[in-house]
Motif scaffolding. Structure first.
Motif, short mmCIF file in Angstrom:
data_model
loop_
_atom_site.label_atom_id
_atom_site.label_comp_id
_atom_site.label_asym_id
_atom_site.label_seq_id
_atom_site.Cartn_x
_atom_site.Cartn_y
_atom_site.Cartn_z
N TRP A 188 7.55 0.06 2.08
CA TRP A 188 7.53 -0.65 3.89
C TRP A 188 6.96 -1.51 3.41
O TRP A 188 5.78 -1.12 3.37
CB TRP A 188 7.39 -0.17 4.52
N PHE A 189 6.90 -3.02 3.76
CA PHE A 189 5.95 -3.64 4.06
C PHE A 189 6.64 -5.04 4.82
O PHE A 189 7.30 -4.92 5.61
CB PHE A 189 5.85 -5.16 3.11
N HIS A 190 5.00 -5.00 6.05
CA HIS A 190 5.28 -5.10 7.20
C HIS A 190 4.09 -6.65 7.29
O HIS A 190 3.13 -5.63 7.56
CB HIS A 190 5.54 -4.75 8.15
N PHE A 191 3.88 -8.12 7.37
CA PHE A 191 3.31 -8.75 6.78
C PHE A 191 3.76 -10.21 7.93
O PHE A 191 4.33 -10.79 8.46
CB PHE A 191 2.14 -8.82 6.34
N ARG A 192 2.09 -10.69 8.59
CA ARG A 192 1.78 -12.39 8.88
C ARG A 192 1.63 -13.35 8.11
O ARG A 192 0.41 -13.37 7.55
CB ARG A 192 1.57 -12.13 10.27
N LEU A 193 2.17 -14.41 7.92
CA LEU A 193 1.53 -15.38 7.57
C LEU A 193 0.94 -16.90 8.10
O LEU A 193 2.35 -17.21 9.07
CB LEU A 193 2.38 -15.39 6.67
N GLU A 194 -0.01 -17.01 8.44
CA GLU A 194 -0.25 -18.06 9.16
C GLU A 194 -0.40 -20.20 7.87
O GLU A 194 -1.89 -19.43 6.73
CB GLU A 194 -1.38 -17.78 9.99
N SER A 195 0.35 -20.87 8.26
CA SER A 195 -0.05 -22.08 7.34
C SER A 195 0.80 -22.60 8.27
O SER A 195 1.01 -22.47 9.34
CB SER A 195 0.59 -21.23 6.10
N HIS A 228 4.13 3.73 6.83
CA HIS A 228 4.52 3.97 5.53
C HIS A 228 5.97 3.81 5.37
O HIS A 228 6.66 3.86 6.84
CB HIS A 228 4.29 5.93 5.95
N LEU A 229 6.44 4.50 4.30
CA LEU A 229 8.18 4.22 4.00
C LEU A 229 8.96 5.92 4.43
O LEU A 229 9.61 6.46 5.57
CB LEU A 229 8.26 3.90 3.14
N ASN A 263 0.57 -1.27 0.09
CA ASN A 263 0.13 -0.04 0.11
C ASN A 263 1.11 1.66 -0.34
O ASN A 263 1.77 1.14 0.64
CB ASN A 263 -0.69 -0.49 0.88
N ASN A 264 0.68 2.21 -0.90
CA ASN A 264 1.04 3.69 -0.85
C ASN A 264 0.79 4.65 0.73
O ASN A 264 -0.29 4.36 1.16
CB ASN A 264 0.25 4.73 -1.44
N ASP A 265 2.49 5.01 0.58
CA ASP A 265 2.10 5.72 2.19
C ASP A 265 0.42 6.27 1.83
O ASP A 265 1.17 7.38 1.17
CB ASP A 265 2.79 6.94 2.47
N ASN A 266 -0.22 7.40 2.73
CA ASN A 266 -1.65 7.62 2.74
C ASN A 266 -1.08 9.02 2.15
O ASN A 266 0.16 10.12 2.82
CB ASN A 266 -1.61 7.75 4.00
N GLU A 267 -2.42 9.46 1.28
CA GLU A 267 -2.26 10.41 0.27
C GLU A 267 -0.96 10.57 -0.18
O GLU A 267 -0.06 12.00 -0.30
CB GLU A 267 -2.15 12.22 1.12
N SER A 268 -0.30 9.88 -0.83
CA SER A 268 1.15 10.18 -1.13
C SER A 268 1.59 8.51 -2.80
O SER A 268 0.92 7.85 -2.38
CB SER A 268 2.14 9.78 -0.03
#
Length: 375
Positions: A38-45, A215-216, A28-33
């Motif tokens: 930057w990414f940061h997520f969790r995988l459940e598997s 955000h980045l 996702n873009n930085d808000n209004e930019s």
């Protein structure tokens, strides 16, 4: 199988996740930019099952060259972050990974959470030498926090340090954590020498809104704080507005602004040689500080970095240039890599939170070499 980023500094968009070997993601873009990286997520598997996660559209990211030779980081416990097999081709980052646990976190770099930020502030406040002050509020209503370390006295130097103007550059706050732990160590000789001669003013996180939002590079309304130092405003950049006003209240003899660079696999500094008032005194201070860093740590180098500004052509909207010019002071931007330090590669961790922490401590030690010469 589930992928989520619904947590502090989380950022990912799930396009398809029906098969472990065909997980399609976007950032996702930085808000209004237009910035995103930057990414940061969790995988459940399922543990011990091979997964292929592809993050697409990166040819339009903030720094496409940052993906070359880049390896993502992962963690099972959110404490130890290790590099995972990653490749980049034609705008797509591919992470090939076989998890050992059912839940795995992935990120662009080791995250530095808002809760850890608060813990750092109030750990520091517990030391007699440190006071905490709220300078104002961000646009999302979070505190802009300043730590003052040392006893202000006539003749003491004023040394300012700011970090995370760009919130995705989390290595900057890891750096500050290391620096603060050394500076507030009652038995540390570098700290004792410095606090007898200087007062430190430290803003560990200039951009808490962007940090929490994932955000980045920008704050809550898409403003790049490191282009706001000529004319900051309460409407767009209260973070810079309040910090710069406080700098003028206290005075300033040295300034370090801590960052991370997406593309260059080195630690380096960017000076203020292009500011109108740059002279032999500032050049000598810069050279002395770099020489000290080169002596103290092999993590630092002075061969690779940004092109130097021509005389009088500095961008005075950038913090280190604006502050260097306003106070006629030694002012540096310190950059660390998102990748690895090419001079000292570590295939398992790469450049890491722990190395950033140590580099902060080494940088504090280097200030000893210039503190007597600042004015």
């Amino acid at each position: 199988m589930k992928i989520t980023s619904n947590f502090d500094s989380g950022n990912i968009k799930v396009l398809a996740s029906n098969e472990p070997l065909d997980i399609q993601l976007a950032i996702n873009n930085d808000n209004e930019s237009e910035f995103f990286q930057w990414f940061h997520f969790r995988l459940e598997s399922t543990p011990f099952l091979q997964h292929k996660m592809q993050i697409g559209g990166l040819e339009k990211s903030a720094y496409p060259e940052g993906w070359d030779d880049y390896q993502a980081v992962a963690s099972y416990d959110r404490q130890t972050w290790f590099r995972v097999p990653t490749s980049y081709e034609n705008g797509t980052l591919t992470i090939d990974f076989e998890p050992e646990q059912s839940h795995t976190y992935f990120a662009y770099f080791a995250p530095y959470s808002y809760e850890r930020h608060l813990d750092l502030l109030y750990w520091a406040q517990s030391h007699d030498a440190c006071e905490i002050e709220t300078l104002g509020e961000t646009l999302d209503g979070r505190d802009i926090s300043l730590l003052t370390i040392g006893e202000p006295e006539e003749g003491k130097k004023k040394i300012w340090i700011t970090a995370r103007q760009h919130p995705g550059e989390t290595m900057a706050e890891w750096f500050v954590e290391g620096l603060l732990h050394k500076l507030l160590d009652d038995e540390d000789p570098h700290a004792a020498a410095l606090l007898s001669k200087a007062v430190f003013y430290v803003v560990p996180n200039m951009n808490p809104d962007g940090s929490v939002r994932g955000h980045l590079r920008t704050n809550a309304v898409g403003v790049n704080l490191n282009r706001e130092w000529a004319e900051p405003s309460l409407e767009k950049s209260p973070e810079v507005f309040h910090v710069l006003n406080k700098m003028h209240d206290t005075g300033l003899d040295m300034y370090l602004d801590i960052h991370g660079d997406e593309a260059l696999p080195y630690n380096f500094v960017a000076g203020s040689e292009g500011i109108p008032s740059y002279d032999a005194r500032l050049e000598s201070l810069e050279n002395d500080f770099k020489a000290a860093l080169l002596t103290i740590t092999p993590e630092f180098q002075d061969e690779f970095g940004y092109p130097k500004d021509a005389p009088g052509e500095a961008n005075l909207t950038v913090a280190s240039c604006a502050v260097g010019e306003a106070f006629k002071a030694l002012a540096y931007t310190i950059e660390m890599p998102f990748k690895d330090n090419a001079n000292l590669p570590d295939p398992y961790y790469g450049w890491s939170d722990r190395r950033s922490y140590q580099f902060g401590q080494d940088t504090l030690a280097a200030i000893v070499s210039v503190v007597d010469k600042l004015r």
